[in-house]
Write a protein that holds these residues in place. Structure first.
Motif, mmCIF file in Angstrom:
data_model
loop_
_atom_site.group_PDB
_atom_site.id
_atom_site.type_symbol
_atom_site.label_atom_id
_atom_site.label_comp_id
_atom_site.label_asym_id
_atom_site.label_seq_id
_atom_site.Cartn_x
_atom_site.Cartn_y
_atom_site.Cartn_z
ATOM 1 N N ARG A 85 -2.269 7.903 -0.955
ATOM 2 C CA ARG A 85 -2.399 8.807 -2.136
ATOM 3 C C ARG A 85 -3.654 9.571 -2.121
ATOM 4 O O ARG A 85 -4.736 9.136 -2.141
ATOM 5 N N THR A 131 1.206 12.230 -2.152
ATOM 6 C CA THR A 131 1.429 11.075 -1.197
ATOM 7 C C THR A 131 1.215 11.800 0.091
ATOM 8 O O THR A 131 2.126 12.754 0.296
ATOM 9 N N ASP A 148 -4.344 -3.417 -7.391
ATOM 10 C CA ASP A 148 -3.670 -3.206 -5.857
ATOM 11 C C ASP A 148 -3.759 -2.040 -5.102
ATOM 12 O O ASP A 148 -2.967 -1.771 -4.322
ATOM 13 N N ARG A 149 -5.000 -1.440 -5.563
ATOM 14 C CA ARG A 149 -5.365 -0.414 -4.517
ATOM 15 C C ARG A 149 -6.632 -0.441 -3.865
ATOM 16 O O ARG A 149 -7.348 -1.198 -4.238
ATOM 17 N N THR A 150 -6.780 0.071 -2.835
ATOM 18 C CA THR A 150 -7.947 0.243 -2.140
ATOM 19 C C THR A 150 -8.434 1.760 -1.844
ATOM 20 O O THR A 150 -7.411 2.537 -1.545
ATOM 21 N N HIS A 205 -6.052 6.651 -1.886
ATOM 22 C CA HIS A 205 -5.666 5.266 -2.310
ATOM 23 C C HIS A 205 -4.600 4.571 -1.455
ATOM 24 O O HIS A 205 -3.679 5.395 -1.048
ATOM 25 N N ARG A 242 -2.259 0.788 -0.600
ATOM 26 C CA ARG A 242 -1.855 -0.237 -1.400
ATOM 27 C C ARG A 242 -2.837 -1.128 -0.533
ATOM 28 O O ARG A 242 -2.656 -1.408 0.572
ATOM 29 N N THR A 243 -3.451 -2.204 -1.458
ATOM 30 C CA THR A 243 -4.170 -3.197 -1.180
ATOM 31 C C THR A 243 -3.423 -4.355 0.074
ATOM 32 O O THR A 243 -3.974 -4.845 1.117
#
Length: 138
Positions: free
Chosen positions: A12, A22, A82-84, A98, A100-101
């Motif tokens: 994102r 996205t 839940d994001r990196t 961003h 998803r971790t």
């Protein structure tokens, strides 16, 4: 066994506007360059209209899952549960995405199974690289 791992991820793009677009991205790891990972964005996702690929250390990506990491062109840090966040710094500006971790962890687990951390040196062809360097020096 394949010596290359590729994994599509949903990134994102963080912009100054409240919504985040996205964009598709691909994380890539190749045993021929065992210390590095690459994150590529296809042409439609970039301002220049050409594919853009960033290369950085796998150690940086792993460290950034737990705490802010990186001081140079690529910086990685956790964001929420839940994001990196991956930041790419260039003369033209900063792009921040961003991911998803869980997707990053899955990618790094596959990489770890292929080349365990601390064993990267076993996958280097130092003799071949030195021979090429000396051949090019003539």
């Amino acid at each position: 066994m394949s010596t290359v791992i590729e994994q599509a991820v949903e990134a994102r793009l963080v912009a100054s506007a409240p919504c985040m677009d996205t964009v598709p991205a691909t994380l890539r790891y190749d045993c021929d360059d065992p210390f590095a990972v690459r994150m590529a964005f296809p042409a439609p996702a970039t301002l220049e209209g050409v594919e853009v690929s960033w290369e950085f250390s796998r150690e940086l990506l792993a460290a950034g899952l737990e705490a802010p990491a990186g001081l140079g062109d690529v910086r990685v840090r956790p964001f929420g549960m839940d994001r990196t966040v991956v930041e790419f710094h260039a003369p033209e500006g900063i792009a921040m995405v961003h991911i998803r971790t869980a997707e990053v962890r899955r990618f790094l687990k596959r990489v770890q199974n292929l080349v365990p951390a601390g064993c990267e040196h076993l996958f280097l062809d130092l003799d071949g690289d030195l021979a090429a360097l000396l051949r090019d020096a003539r």
